[in-house]
Design an enzyme around this catalytic site. Structure first.
Site, PDB file in Angstrom:
ATOM      1  CG  ASP A 136      79.015  36.658  50.804  1.00  0.00           C
ATOM      2  OD1 ASP A 136      78.122  36.683  49.934  1.00  0.00           O
ATOM      3  OD2 ASP A 136      79.063  35.796  51.709  1.00  0.00           O
ATOM      4  NE  ARG A 171      51.706  40.891  41.396  1.00  0.00           N
ATOM      5  CZ  ARG A 171      51.646  39.853  40.594  1.00  0.00           C
ATOM      6  NH1 ARG A 171      52.711  39.479  39.908  1.00  0.00           N
ATOM      7  NH2 ARG A 171      50.534  39.158  40.478  1.00  0.00           N
TER       8      ARG A 171
HETATM    9  O1  F6P Z   1      79.626  32.898  50.811  1.00  0.00           O
HETATM   10  C1  F6P Z   1      78.912  32.980  49.648  1.00  0.00           C
HETATM   11  C2  F6P Z   1      77.455  32.644  49.882  1.00  0.00           C
HETATM   12  O2  F6P Z   1      76.805  32.569  48.627  1.00  0.00           O
HETATM   13  C3  F6P Z   1      76.710  33.597  50.797  1.00  0.00           C
HETATM   14  O3  F6P Z   1      76.290  34.782  50.169  1.00  0.00           O
HETATM   15  C4  F6P Z   1      75.549  32.741  51.235  1.00  0.00           C
HETATM   16  O4  F6P Z   1      75.055  33.207  52.475  1.00  0.00           O
HETATM   17  C5  F6P Z   1      76.175  31.376  51.354  1.00  0.00           C
HETATM   18  O5  F6P Z   1      77.319  31.396  50.519  1.00  0.00           O
HETATM   19  C6  F6P Z   1      75.294  30.250  50.922  1.00  0.00           C
HETATM   20  O6  F6P Z   1      75.981  29.061  51.184  1.00  0.00           O
HETATM   21  P1  F6P Z   1      75.622  27.633  50.572  1.00  0.00           P
HETATM   22  O7  F6P Z   1      75.935  27.649  49.124  1.00  0.00           O
HETATM   23  O8  F6P Z   1      76.482  26.685  51.311  1.00  0.00           O
HETATM   24  O9  F6P Z   1      74.159  27.455  50.793  1.00  0.00           O
END
Ligand code: F6P
Length: 355
Positions: A136, A171
């Site tokens: 992120d 699309r």
């Molecule tokens: O923090 C990294 C991340 O991939 C985010 O982008 C996403 O919102 C979250 O983790 C998803 O978390 P999990 O793998 O626990 O579903």
């Protein structure tokens, strides 16, 4: 002098974790008489005393390996001080494991949640050093976290591949990029992949503005539209909802891309599809950039151990590998400022943010 180092990886995994672990270990073995203890599955292992003594050979051959050899888990910071039904005082247990193992320091590889707990442990008197990982890129105080560039390469590849099928069928393709609070990955991959519209959590969008772009392109000789939409993107109405209400909507099947595609189909009458690459963005081998960054971060952590500098997290600032106090980083998310240069760059080449 002998130094015993505990290492754990916590929170969502990402490419580069093993490269960073290897960087710490190799540099530590080179610099001083190091003993390394691998804590299993993040803070869970520290709480439950689940670990293994590592040998030098275990850090070999892992540079290109995705995931984490130590395992990971999400142990929410908000629960750390809460004593639940199991009657376990998690903070006391973590301190007990650290002391019992006679550690000289603990290296925590993670994102925002990990750093909050790392800071708590530092305040409790443990010697802690953080390493900033997350796809992120939303950790305060570092230009980039490791894992971000690999995820950006993957997300860009997804957008590239969607282009040809979008064009063939005329699309509107809504590609959902990971990032619940921060839009860095959507912004970068959207620019790299040549998206027509980029929607990020930091800029709530007006669906009519997005529909205008889709309609214009549908009527042009292009005929298709590529939208990079962050997992946590929201329209102006959704942005007025409470966080819990928004989460309930998402859980009820309204993912950001599905919701967007449905609305665009109804409003413009084009065929719209939602594409969710999901955890593919976190999987596989790290890119060359992330291998280098992870190694640099790991080596800097070993230097800090050698120099007895604790209570900090490693960071990249410009071209320099440096560190910040954990207390300054913990609990501060680095979101995309709406006037960020990359936003301006995108706008200047005609990309819409739906605002
Ligand atoms: O923090 C990294 C991340 O991939 C985010 O982008 C996403 O919102 C979250 O983790 C998803 O978390 P999990 O793998 O626990 O579903």
């Amino acid at each position: 002098m002998r130094r015993r180092i505990g290492i754990l990886t916590s929170g969502g995994d990402c490419p580069g974790l093993n490269a960073a672990i290897r960087g710490v270990a190799r540099a530590a073995y080179e610099m001083f008489d190091a003993e390394i203890v691998g804590i299993h599955d993040g803070y869970r292992g520290l709480i439950e005393g689940d670990y293994s003594e590592m040998t030098r050979s275990q850090f070999s051959g892992i540079l290109t390996l995705g995931g984490t050899i130590l395992g990971t888990s999400r142990t929410p910071f908000r629960n750390m001080r809460v004593i639940g039904d199991d009657n376990v005082d998690k903070v006391a247990m973590m301190k007990k494991t650290y002391k019992g193992l006679q550690l000289d320091c603990l290296i925590t590889l993670g994102g925002n949640g990990t750093h909050k707990t790392a800071n708590l442990l530092a305040q409790e008197g443990l010697n802690v050093i953080g390493l900033p990982k997350t796809i992120d890129n939303d950790l305060y105080g570092t230009d980039f976290t490791f894992g971000f560039h690999t995820a950006n390469d993957i997300a860009t590849d997804v957008i590239d591949r969607i282009h040809s099928t979008a064009a063939s069928h005329g699309r509107c393709m809504c590609i959902e990029i990971m990032g619940n609070k921060a839009g860095w990955l959507t912004l970068y991959s959207g620019v790299a992949g040549g998206a027509d519209v980029i929607l990020i959590p930091e800029i709530p969008y007006d669906i009519d503005k997005v529909a205008e772009v889709v309609k214009r392109r549908a009527e042009s000789n292009k005929g298709f539209t590529i939208i990079a939409v962050a997992e946590g993107a929201m329209d102006k109405d959704e942005s007025k909802l409470k966080k819990k209400e928004r989460e309930a909507r998402r859980a009820a099947g309204f993912s950001s891309s599905a919701y967007l595609a449905k609305q665009l189909q109804e409003k413009v009458g084009v065929e719209a599809r939602s594409v969710v690459p999901g955890h593919i963005q976190r999987g596989g081998t790290p890119s060359a950039y992330d291998r280098v960054l992870s190694t640099e971060f790991g080596v800097h952590a070993a230097e800090l151990i050698r120099d007895g500098v604790f209570g900090v997290t490693v960071a990249l600032k410009g071209n320099e590998i440096t560190h910040n106090p954990l207390s300054e980083v913990a609990g501060v998310a680095k979101l995309v400022p709406p006037d960020h240069q990359m936003i301006t760059t995108a706008r200047d080449i005609g990309i819409s943010f739906g605002d």
